[in-house]
Write an enzyme that holds these catalytic residues in place. Structure first.
Site, PDB file in Angstrom:
ATOM      1  CB  CYS A  85      -9.105  -2.335  22.694  1.00 54.44           C
ATOM      2  SG  CYS A  85     -10.176  -1.043  23.387  1.00 54.44           S
ATOM      3  CG  HIS A 130      -0.456  -1.625   6.194  1.00 58.81           C
ATOM      4  ND1 HIS A 130       0.558  -0.999   5.528  1.00 58.81           N
ATOM      5  CD2 HIS A 130      -1.598  -1.158   5.664  1.00 58.81           C
ATOM      6  CE1 HIS A 130       0.046  -0.159   4.633  1.00 58.81           C
ATOM      7  NE2 HIS A 130      -1.263  -0.241   4.694  1.00 58.81           N
ATOM      8  CB  CYS A 177      -9.138   1.479  19.044  1.00 60.64           C
ATOM      9  SG  CYS A 177      -8.580   0.551  20.463  1.00 60.64           S
ATOM     10  CB  CYS A 209      -0.851  -0.054   1.264  1.00 63.03           C
ATOM     11  SG  CYS A 209      -1.683   1.479   1.693  1.00 63.03           S
ATOM     12  CG  HIS A 210       1.660   5.457  -2.101  1.00 57.89           C
ATOM     13  ND1 HIS A 210       1.504   5.841  -3.398  1.00 57.89           N
ATOM     14  CD2 HIS A 210       2.890   5.901  -1.724  1.00 57.89           C
ATOM     15  CE1 HIS A 210       2.574   6.497  -3.794  1.00 57.89           C
ATOM     16  NE2 HIS A 210       3.430   6.549  -2.796  1.00 57.89           N
ATOM     17  CB  THR A 211       0.403   3.729   4.242  1.00 53.85           C
ATOM     18  OG1 THR A 211      -0.853   4.197   3.741  1.00 53.85           O
ATOM     19  CG2 THR A 211       0.684   4.368   5.580  1.00 53.85           C
ATOM     20  CB  CYS A 266     -11.307   2.463  24.432  1.00 52.51           C
ATOM     21  SG  CYS A 266     -11.448   2.551  22.645  1.00 52.51           S
ATOM     22  NE  ARG A 285      -3.195  -2.092  -2.275  1.00 57.55           N
ATOM     23  CZ  ARG A 285      -3.049  -0.776  -2.116  1.00 57.55           C
ATOM     24  NH1 ARG A 285      -2.474  -0.044  -3.055  1.00 57.55           N
ATOM     25  NH2 ARG A 285      -3.464  -0.192  -0.994  1.00 57.55           N
TER      26      ARG A 285
HETATM   27  P1  NAD Z   1      -1.407   4.900  -5.093  1.00 56.22           P
HETATM   28  O1  NAD Z   1      -0.041   5.429  -5.200  1.00 56.22           O
HETATM   29  O2  NAD Z   1      -1.701   3.578  -5.713  1.00 56.22           O
HETATM   30  O3  NAD Z   1      -2.454   5.971  -5.715  1.00 56.22           O
HETATM   31  C1  NAD Z   1      -2.346   7.356  -5.521  1.00 56.22           C
HETATM   32  C2  NAD Z   1      -2.800   8.058  -6.806  1.00 56.22           C
HETATM   33  O4  NAD Z   1      -2.861   9.477  -6.561  1.00 56.22           O
HETATM   34  C3  NAD Z   1      -1.855   7.851  -7.971  1.00 56.22           C
HETATM   35  O5  NAD Z   1      -2.572   7.363  -9.099  1.00 56.22           O
HETATM   36  C4  NAD Z   1      -1.270   9.264  -8.233  1.00 56.22           C
HETATM   37  O6  NAD Z   1      -1.007   9.516  -9.605  1.00 56.22           O
HETATM   38  C5  NAD Z   1      -2.405  10.159  -7.695  1.00 56.22           C
HETATM   39  N1  NAD Z   1      -1.976  11.509  -7.307  1.00 56.22           N
HETATM   40  C6  NAD Z   1      -0.877  11.864  -6.596  1.00 56.22           C
HETATM   41  N2  NAD Z   1      -0.856  13.197  -6.412  1.00 56.22           N
HETATM   42  C7  NAD Z   1      -1.964  13.705  -7.020  1.00 56.22           C
HETATM   43  C8  NAD Z   1      -2.495  15.012  -7.175  1.00 56.22           C
HETATM   44  N3  NAD Z   1      -1.881  16.084  -6.672  1.00 56.22           N
HETATM   45  N4  NAD Z   1      -3.668  15.149  -7.846  1.00 56.22           N
HETATM   46  C9  NAD Z   1      -4.299  14.075  -8.371  1.00 56.22           C
HETATM   47  N5  NAD Z   1      -3.832  12.802  -8.262  1.00 56.22           N
HETATM   48  C10 NAD Z   1      -2.674  12.630  -7.590  1.00 56.22           C
HETATM   49  O7  NAD Z   1      -1.761   4.875  -3.528  1.00 56.22           O
HETATM   50  P2  NAD Z   1      -2.873   4.048  -2.690  1.00 56.22           P
HETATM   51  O8  NAD Z   1      -2.238   2.815  -2.148  1.00 56.22           O
HETATM   52  O9  NAD Z   1      -4.129   3.960  -3.494  1.00 56.22           O
HETATM   53  O10 NAD Z   1      -3.072   5.033  -1.439  1.00 56.22           O
HETATM   54  C11 NAD Z   1      -3.652   6.315  -1.640  1.00 56.22           C
HETATM   55  C12 NAD Z   1      -3.473   7.166  -0.405  1.00 56.22           C
HETATM   56  O11 NAD Z   1      -4.280   6.685   0.664  1.00 56.22           O
HETATM   57  C13 NAD Z   1      -2.050   7.189   0.141  1.00 56.22           C
HETATM   58  O12 NAD Z   1      -1.786   8.499   0.618  1.00 56.22           O
HETATM   59  C14 NAD Z   1      -2.109   6.223   1.307  1.00 56.22           C
HETATM   60  O13 NAD Z   1      -1.115   6.473   2.270  1.00 56.22           O
HETATM   61  C15 NAD Z   1      -3.483   6.542   1.830  1.00 56.22           C
HETATM   62  N6  NAD Z   1      -4.122   5.539   2.680  1.00 56.22           N
HETATM   63  C16 NAD Z   1      -4.882   5.992   3.719  1.00 56.22           C
HETATM   64  C17 NAD Z   1      -5.582   5.112   4.513  1.00 56.22           C
HETATM   65  C18 NAD Z   1      -6.478   5.596   5.607  1.00 56.22           C
HETATM   66  O14 NAD Z   1      -6.990   4.778   6.370  1.00 56.22           O
HETATM   67  N7  NAD Z   1      -6.731   6.887   5.719  1.00 56.22           N
HETATM   68  C19 NAD Z   1      -5.478   3.728   4.261  1.00 56.22           C
HETATM   69  C20 NAD Z   1      -4.726   3.307   3.159  1.00 56.22           C
HETATM   70  C21 NAD Z   1      -4.041   4.209   2.380  1.00 56.22           C
HETATM   71 ZN    ZN Z   2      -2.653   0.795   3.831  1.00 53.78          ZN
END
Ligand code: NAD
Ligand code: ZN
Length: 379
Positions: free
Chosen positions: A99, A69, A113, A47-49, A102, A372
């Site tokens: 958990c 993760h 949590c 994942c990107h994170t 909480c 993915r």
């Molecule tokens: P990914 O890299 O597969 O997709 C991100 C997309 O955003 C890409 O296609 C990229 O070209 C595009 N992008 C980047 N900057 C941009 C902009 N300024 N304008 C328009 N498009 C833009 O990533 P992913 O795995 O799909 O994750 C996406 C985001 O969600 C990441 O920041 C990740 O960390 C986050 N995330 C958050 C949670 C949560 O619970 N909040 C969970 C999982 C992932």
């Molecule tokens: Zn994630």
């Protein structure tokens, strides 16, 4: 199990330094302590994170570390006090736990949590502040309490969701983060009314799942916004009806969207992690009723700036982790949606590599190729 209570030696992909390819090493995985489980990971994905914290450009560096993760596995053994899961159970790890005791876990509105909410800077177990991974006695740190880039990992019991054992782990592993996050961000948080218009910023796995969620909720126009034009063809399969590439316009994308929609979209979901896209996602919603939802993980120093009048004009800004799903309570039901064929996960899985080639998954994400990539632990 013959291994219960003993240290397990297995392979893990260790990140020794920020941005350097992971290296497959033999690690020692200590037995699970009180309220912990040790899980044999069968499939994991990137994942990107994971990438942000591995690059550690805009995040706190914690190394050496085992990332990962989004995964699926089978419980190998459990520590003292664990009653919810047993060896042999099929589980999905979740980066933000539940958990069940909480105030947040008891609230119907929150999944934050107190004990197990996402903490990307902690590299040790909550119980005793130690790592369960080591090489020659030196600790290797955990990531988000999951560290699934290892054949075996130890997690708090609150960070694993027990799922239907019939569910194929090589498919449903992607529900453990990205797909549920995007789906829930639309269905549970943005809640687009039937016939509404939704903008999705970022068409990676999370954004495409958010598009799918908007479609399921009944949105009629779903506008995908991405800087990578290669995403657009694929996004049609996930319900996107229109596309905007900010690079094709010489005015702010908020204005482009306002012109396309007679004043703004009804809902927007930001899935990029880019602060400018977050601001654009907020400013492009219609005044009076528009709701924007932030999902992307921002740079640690990012600041959200917008004119307060944008709020006064009755726009709402929200954010969510894991699509507001409570991981242990709700994730098994998301898996059931897949089992009932109401949710397709196959279309999110575009690549697959053996564990030894895990760095290829990083290369694909860097190039913006595919959605993915499943990493197979056993072959
Ligand atoms: P990914 O890299 O597969 O997709 C991100 C997309 O955003 C890409 O296609 C990229 O070209 C595009 N992008 C980047 N900057 C941009 C902009 N300024 N304008 C328009 N498009 C833009 O990533 P992913 O795995 O799909 O994750 C996406 C985001 O969600 C990441 O920041 C990740 O960390 C986050 N995330 C958050 C949670 C949560 O619970 N909040 C969970 C999982 C992932
Ligand atoms: Zn994630």
């Amino acid at each position: 199990m013959a291994t219960a209570g003993k240290v397990i030696k297995c392979k893990a992909a260790v990140a020794w330094e920020a941005g350097k390819p992971l290296s497959i090493e033999e690690v020692e995985v200590a037995p699970p302590q009180a309220m912990e489980v040790r899980v044999k990971i069968l499939f994991t994905s990137l994942c990107h994170t994971d990438v942000y914290f591995w690059e550690a450009k805009g995040q706190t560096p914690v190394f050496p570390r085992i990332f990962g993760h989004e995964a699926g596995g089978i419980v190998e053994s459990v520590g003292e006090g664990v009653t919810d899961v047993a060896p042999g159970d099929h589980v999905l790890p979740v980066f933000t736990g539940e958990c069940k005791e909480c105030a947040h876990c008891k609230s119907a509105e929150s999944n934050m949590c107190d004990l197990l909410r996402i903490n990307t800077d902690r590299g040790v177990m909550i119980g005793d502040g130690k790592s369960r991974f080591s090489i020659n006695g030196k600790p290797i740190y955990h990531f988000t309490g999951t560290s699934t880039f290892s054949e075996y990992t130890v997690m708090h019991v609150g960070s694993v969701a027990k799922i239907n054992p019939e569910a194929p782990l090589d498919k449903v592993c992607v529900l453990s983060c990205g797909i549920s996050t995007g789906l829930g961000a639309s269905i549970n948080v943005a809640k687009p009314p039937k016939g509404s218009t939704v903008a999705i910023f970022g068409l990676g796995a999370v954004g495409l799942a958010a598009a799918e969620g908007a479609r399921i909720a009944g949105a009629s126009r779903i506008i995908g916004v991405d800087l990578n034009a290669n995403r657009f063809e694929e996004a049609k399969k996930f319900g996107c009806t229109e596309f905007v590439n900010p690079k094709d316009h010489n005015k702010p994308v908020q204005e482009v969207l306002a012109e396309m929609t007679n004043g703004g979209v009804d809902r927007s979901v930001e899935c990029t992690g880019n602060i400018n896209a977050m601001i654009q996602a907020f400013e492009c919603v219609h005044d009076g009723w528009g709701v924007a939802v932030l999902v992307g993980v921002p740079h640690k120093d990012a600041e959200f700036k917008t004119h307060p009048m944008n709020f006064l004009n009755e726009r709402t800004l929200k954010g969510t982790f894991f699509g507001n799903y409570k991981p242990r309570t709700d994730l098994p039901n998301v898996v059931e949606l897949y089992m009932k064929k109401e949710l397709e996960v196959e279309k999110f899985i575009t690549h697959s590599v053996p564990f030894a080639e895990i760095n290829k998954a990083f290369d694909l994400m860097a190039k913006g190729e595919g959605i993915r990539c499943i990493i197979r632990m056993e072959n």
